[in-house]
Design a protein around this motif. Sequence first.
Motif, mmCIF file in Angstrom:
data_model
loop_
_atom_site.group_PDB
_atom_site.id
_atom_site.type_symbol
_atom_site.label_atom_id
_atom_site.label_comp_id
_atom_site.label_asym_id
_atom_site.label_seq_id
_atom_site.Cartn_x
_atom_site.Cartn_y
_atom_site.Cartn_z
ATOM 1 N N GLY A 1 -3.041 -4.672 -4.769
ATOM 2 C CA GLY A 1 -1.399 -3.981 -4.205
ATOM 3 C C GLY A 1 -0.490 -5.198 -4.460
ATOM 4 O O GLY A 1 0.858 -5.197 -4.293
ATOM 5 N N ALA B 1 -3.058 -0.602 -8.205
ATOM 6 C CA ALA B 1 -3.394 -0.967 -6.907
ATOM 7 C C ALA B 1 -4.889 -1.692 -7.088
ATOM 8 O O ALA B 1 -5.467 -2.394 -6.500
ATOM 9 N N SER C 1 -4.611 2.826 -1.578
ATOM 10 C CA SER C 1 -3.010 2.897 -2.157
ATOM 11 C C SER C 1 -3.277 4.019 -3.275
ATOM 12 O O SER C 1 -3.903 3.973 -4.146
ATOM 13 N N ILE D 1 0.994 -1.240 0.035
ATOM 14 C CA ILE D 1 -0.190 0.081 0.079
ATOM 15 C C ILE D 1 0.978 1.294 -0.054
ATOM 16 O O ILE D 1 1.782 1.355 0.770
ATOM 17 N N HIS E 1 5.486 3.189 2.538
ATOM 18 C CA HIS E 1 4.915 2.004 1.802
ATOM 19 C C HIS E 1 4.603 1.113 3.063
ATOM 20 O O HIS E 1 5.418 0.874 3.889
ATOM 21 N N ALA F 1 -5.611 -2.032 0.026
ATOM 22 C CA ALA F 1 -4.951 -1.335 -1.087
ATOM 23 C C ALA F 1 -5.686 -0.674 -2.142
ATOM 24 O O ALA F 1 -5.457 0.361 -2.601
#
Length: 469
Positions: free
Chosen positions: A268, A263, A258, A217, A305, A254
């Motif tokens: 992700g 994503a 994300s 993510i 991250h 995600a």
Amino acid sequence: MTDRPRRPRAPRRAWPLLVAAVLPLGALAQGLRQPGRPGLAAPAPAPSPAPAAAPSGNQSADYIVAVVNTEPITNHEVQQAAARLEAQLQRAGGAMPPREALLREVLERLISEKAQLQLAAETGIKIDDAAVDQAELTIARQNQLSVDELRRQLRRDGIDPQQFRADLRKQLTLTRLREREVAARVQVTEADVDAFLREQAENPANAGPALVNLAQILVEVPETAGAARVEELRQKAEDLARKARTGADFAALARESSDAPDAKRTGGELGLRPTDRYPELFVQATTNANPGAVIGPVRSGAGWHVLKVLEKRQPSAADMTVVQTHARHILLRPGPRLTEAQARAQLADLRSRIVRGQADFATLAKEYSQDGSAREGGDLGWANPGQFVPEFEEALDRLQPGEISEPVISRFGVHLIQLLERREKKLSPQEQREVGRNLAREKKLDEDYANWARDVRARAYVELREPPQ
């Protein structure tokens, strides 16, 4: 197809002897694979015109330390290359050699590199701006940056972007020379393959880097963000990591949160791949983590991250599964009537026509491609990792099924590539043998390159003067 992009990959580790001190690229493939800060690894500035040798009592001034044929190497060049190598070793956690030994090693590398550059000039190897543009774009993408962002980052790190491009041109020159002088001449026999496979069976640790499947993510941090905004975004990433650790579905998080461009499509997931094809930052963060662990947030030039380890395994010949690609391409070969830039422009126009629905890829491949695959509409069939040359394969790896690349320059010409599909496939014994052939070729390339580099160095006239300080 015959000898086009589908050739066993020249190993990314095959040319470390010379470039490591000057440009921790594994040139365009690997040294900059970590996604960003602290600082971008970059080429050392090219040598300035050499001053006269300094008196031995004035070692603080710049001076000539060696002459290779007619070209000098200055103390300033050695210092900058040594600083670059020290930074590499620190990032990798390697032991730092004594300063005097480090300077001797760097000087020897620069001497060998200088001799090779002179050989390239003598044999007419030239790198045009289009190839440098592609290299710069590759480095930017590996750092999850645009080219403009890469140049701004370089300036912040005290590196002139134009000098960066000049050093990229130098490294591309060396790569083309080595491919022509070494890679094109390597021959692998059935006996070589047998010996390599026996060696692998006797020592499984040689099978290659571990395979890892990660999901991420990304909480993007704008380049202009102040400290308060950076902290706010870190807290957001911390909250997402906490939710993932307490049972929330990582893929759903995600897709919802994300900032990574794919994503929503992948949840992700980054895919099962060798660790050397992941950013160094990700590898370091997850080295000791077991499958299922959530790591982070960790900081890169792109942002924060949050990582999840989905799978880890060691490759084995008995159970070798790879992700295969099915692609097609159009190849134009530059020559007396077609420059590299013209080929790139022509393929960009063909791409535009295909994307707008005005033309069919296969039809254009049959009409324009100068490759043996043209009669099949450019179709390359199913390919295992490592079957294409690095420039081609790296572009292919960035594509999603159905996508068409921008023009890609390789040693064979300029390509327009379309990824048709991917699949995971367990290899048959015959296919495993073919993979073994590619790996045996890589090993032989390493050995042949080392011998060739020593020979080029031995044929050069080298005068050692004042030792570097």
